[in-house]
Scaffold this motif. Structure first.
Motif, short mmCIF file in Angstrom:
data_model
loop_
_atom_site.label_atom_id
_atom_site.label_comp_id
_atom_site.label_asym_id
_atom_site.label_seq_id
_atom_site.Cartn_x
_atom_site.Cartn_y
_atom_site.Cartn_z
N VAL A 105 48.65 -11.26 -10.24
CA VAL A 105 48.08 -12.61 -10.21
C VAL A 105 49.12 -13.59 -10.73
O VAL A 105 49.75 -13.37 -11.77
N GLU A 106 49.31 -14.68 -10.01
CA GLU A 106 50.33 -15.68 -10.32
C GLU A 106 49.78 -16.77 -11.21
O GLU A 106 48.71 -17.32 -10.97
N HIS A 107 50.53 -17.12 -12.26
CA HIS A 107 50.18 -18.20 -13.18
C HIS A 107 51.37 -19.15 -13.30
O HIS A 107 52.45 -18.73 -13.71
N VAL A 108 51.22 -20.40 -12.91
CA VAL A 108 52.26 -21.40 -13.11
C VAL A 108 52.19 -21.86 -14.57
O VAL A 108 51.13 -22.28 -15.05
N VAL A 109 53.33 -21.78 -15.28
CA VAL A 109 53.32 -22.11 -16.72
C VAL A 109 54.26 -23.27 -17.06
O VAL A 109 54.34 -23.68 -18.22
N TRP A 267 47.06 -19.55 -24.65
CA TRP A 267 47.84 -20.26 -25.66
C TRP A 267 49.11 -20.84 -25.05
O TRP A 267 49.50 -21.97 -25.34
N ILE A 268 49.79 -20.08 -24.18
CA ILE A 268 51.00 -20.56 -23.52
C ILE A 268 50.70 -21.81 -22.68
O ILE A 268 51.48 -22.78 -22.68
N LYS A 269 49.58 -21.82 -22.00
CA LYS A 269 49.21 -22.96 -21.16
C LYS A 269 48.63 -24.11 -21.96
O LYS A 269 48.49 -25.23 -21.45
N GLN A 274 52.89 -25.31 -24.55
CA GLN A 274 53.59 -26.26 -23.69
C GLN A 274 54.57 -27.13 -24.48
O GLN A 274 55.60 -27.54 -23.97
N GLU A 275 54.26 -27.39 -25.74
CA GLU A 275 55.20 -28.11 -26.59
C GLU A 275 56.47 -27.28 -26.81
O GLU A 275 57.59 -27.81 -26.78
N ILE A 276 56.30 -25.98 -27.01
CA ILE A 276 57.45 -25.09 -27.16
C ILE A 276 58.26 -25.05 -25.86
O ILE A 276 59.49 -25.07 -25.87
N LEU A 277 57.58 -25.01 -24.72
CA LEU A 277 58.26 -25.04 -23.43
C LEU A 277 59.14 -26.29 -23.31
O LEU A 277 60.30 -26.21 -22.90
N ALA A 278 58.60 -27.44 -23.71
CA ALA A 278 59.36 -28.69 -23.66
C ALA A 278 60.54 -28.67 -24.63
O ALA A 278 61.62 -29.17 -24.31
N GLU A 280 62.29 -26.19 -25.32
CA GLU A 280 63.31 -25.36 -24.71
C GLU A 280 63.89 -25.99 -23.44
O GLU A 280 64.56 -25.33 -22.64
N ASP A 281 63.63 -27.29 -23.26
CA ASP A 281 64.19 -28.09 -22.15
C ASP A 281 63.63 -27.71 -20.78
O ASP A 281 64.31 -27.84 -19.76
N PHE A 282 62.38 -27.27 -20.77
CA PHE A 282 61.65 -27.13 -19.51
C PHE A 282 60.60 -28.23 -19.42
O PHE A 282 60.36 -28.95 -20.40
N VAL A 283 60.00 -28.36 -18.28
CA VAL A 283 59.02 -29.43 -18.05
C VAL A 283 57.62 -28.85 -18.16
O VAL A 283 57.28 -27.92 -17.41
N PRO A 284 56.80 -29.37 -19.08
CA PRO A 284 55.45 -28.80 -19.26
C PRO A 284 54.51 -29.13 -18.11
O PRO A 284 54.79 -30.01 -17.28
N LEU A 285 53.39 -28.43 -18.08
CA LEU A 285 52.43 -28.58 -16.99
C LEU A 285 51.86 -30.00 -16.93
O LEU A 285 51.62 -30.53 -15.84
N ASN A 286 51.64 -30.61 -18.07
CA ASN A 286 51.03 -31.95 -18.11
C ASN A 286 52.11 -32.99 -18.40
O ASN A 286 52.17 -33.54 -19.46
#
Length: 286
Positions: A105-109, A267-269, A274-278, A280-286
């Motif tokens: 199952v695919e999850h976009v994060v 929790w990741i989503k 998502q703050e941790i994702l940002a 790390e210089d990635f773009v969050p879902l919102n």
């Protein structure tokens, strides 16, 4: 996501028992195994560290050598999460179903921009997608930096190995679907290796996730068309669609996640993940 034809086995109770839920030990702790994308390795480690600090009852093991290794681990039943910087291919999905009896199952994060790295002294600061194709694609006419306004140096191309999702995405986005890279492109084992070569090799050009940028390497702004507005990779330019070499980031689970794996995915989503994702210089879902 194209999952292909699925057998009745997927709907059976036995198959449902194989879905991602984490492994429970005798001392009531849970272990979650993560494998896959090298691009997502650092954010995967950052997620694990932050989550375990608040949930010491959960142990998260994170590895990342390429999206293809996540596929293999899912086929072998040795991972709960397969981090991926591209969508799984139809054959990969079929192989997982055949081996495990359950479709992934695919999850976009989140989202990522693929940066084009160069030596910091390179005077070339921007190129179009068409110019990049001439540099990277088989049959392309550009082999010297002087052809695009740079010094008289033969261009040395550095990229990822073919088990990397970044390899396949950049090939499709820049060279074109079904078009091979030029012979002589140096395949590197990880994103860090590509960036290090670009920061030490005056004639270099390479591609990797924008999160691997440091102050010792340069990168290019990229325009969609010759003469068009060029944009450097950033959270803003990726989110707006202005930066043309951008993609989704994925986590695949074996069936719908349950138990500790579902809690971790949520929790990741969520806001903290998502703050941790940002960070790390990635773009969050919102």
């Amino acid at each position: 996501m194209k999952a292909g034809t699925q057998s009745a086995l997927i709907l059976s109770a036995a198959a449902l028992a194989l879905t991602s839920c984490g492994k429970k030990s005798d001392d009531d702790t849970s272990t979650i195994d993560v494998n896959g994308s090298d691009t997502m390795l650092q954010v995967g480690l950052a997620w694990a560290e932050a989550y375990q600090a608040k949930h010491p009852e959960v142990l998260i093991n994170v590895n990342g050598e390429g999206t293809g290794t996540g596929v293999t681990a899912m086929i072998n039943g040795t991972t709960d999460f397969a981090q991926a910087s591209r969508q799984f291919k139809e054959k990969e999905i079929s192989d997982i179903v055949a081996a495990r009896g359950v479709a992934p199952v695919e999850h976009v994060v989140g989202y990522d921009g693929i940066a084009v790295y160069v030596h910091p002294t390179n005077p070339v600061k921007s190129l179009s997608l068409a110019q990049l194709k001439e540099i990277w694609a088989e049959g392309g006419s550009v082999d010297n930096w002087s052809q695009v306004g740079g010094p008289n140096l033969k261009i040395e191309r550095f990229g990822r190995s073919n088990n990397s999702g970044t390899y396949g995405f950049f090939q499709s986005a820049v060279c074109g679907k079904g078009v091979e890279y030029k012979q002589g492109t140096g395949a590197q084992p990880g994103s860090t290796a590509v960036v290090e070569l670009c920061q030490t090799t005056p004639s270099a050009i390479g591609y990797s996730g924008m999160g691997y940028k440091n102050d010792k390497v340069g990168w290019l702004a990229v325009s969609k068309t010759d003469g068009g507005q060029a944009y450097e990779p950033s959270n803003e330019s990726v989110a707006s669609g202005d930066y043309p070499i951008a993609r989704s980031l994925y986590i695949y689970t074996l069936g719908e996640p349950t138990g500790a794996v579902k809690t971790y995915m949520d929790w990741i989503k969520g806001a903290e993940g998502q703050e941790i994702l940002a960070d790390e210089d990635f773009v969050p879902l919102n």
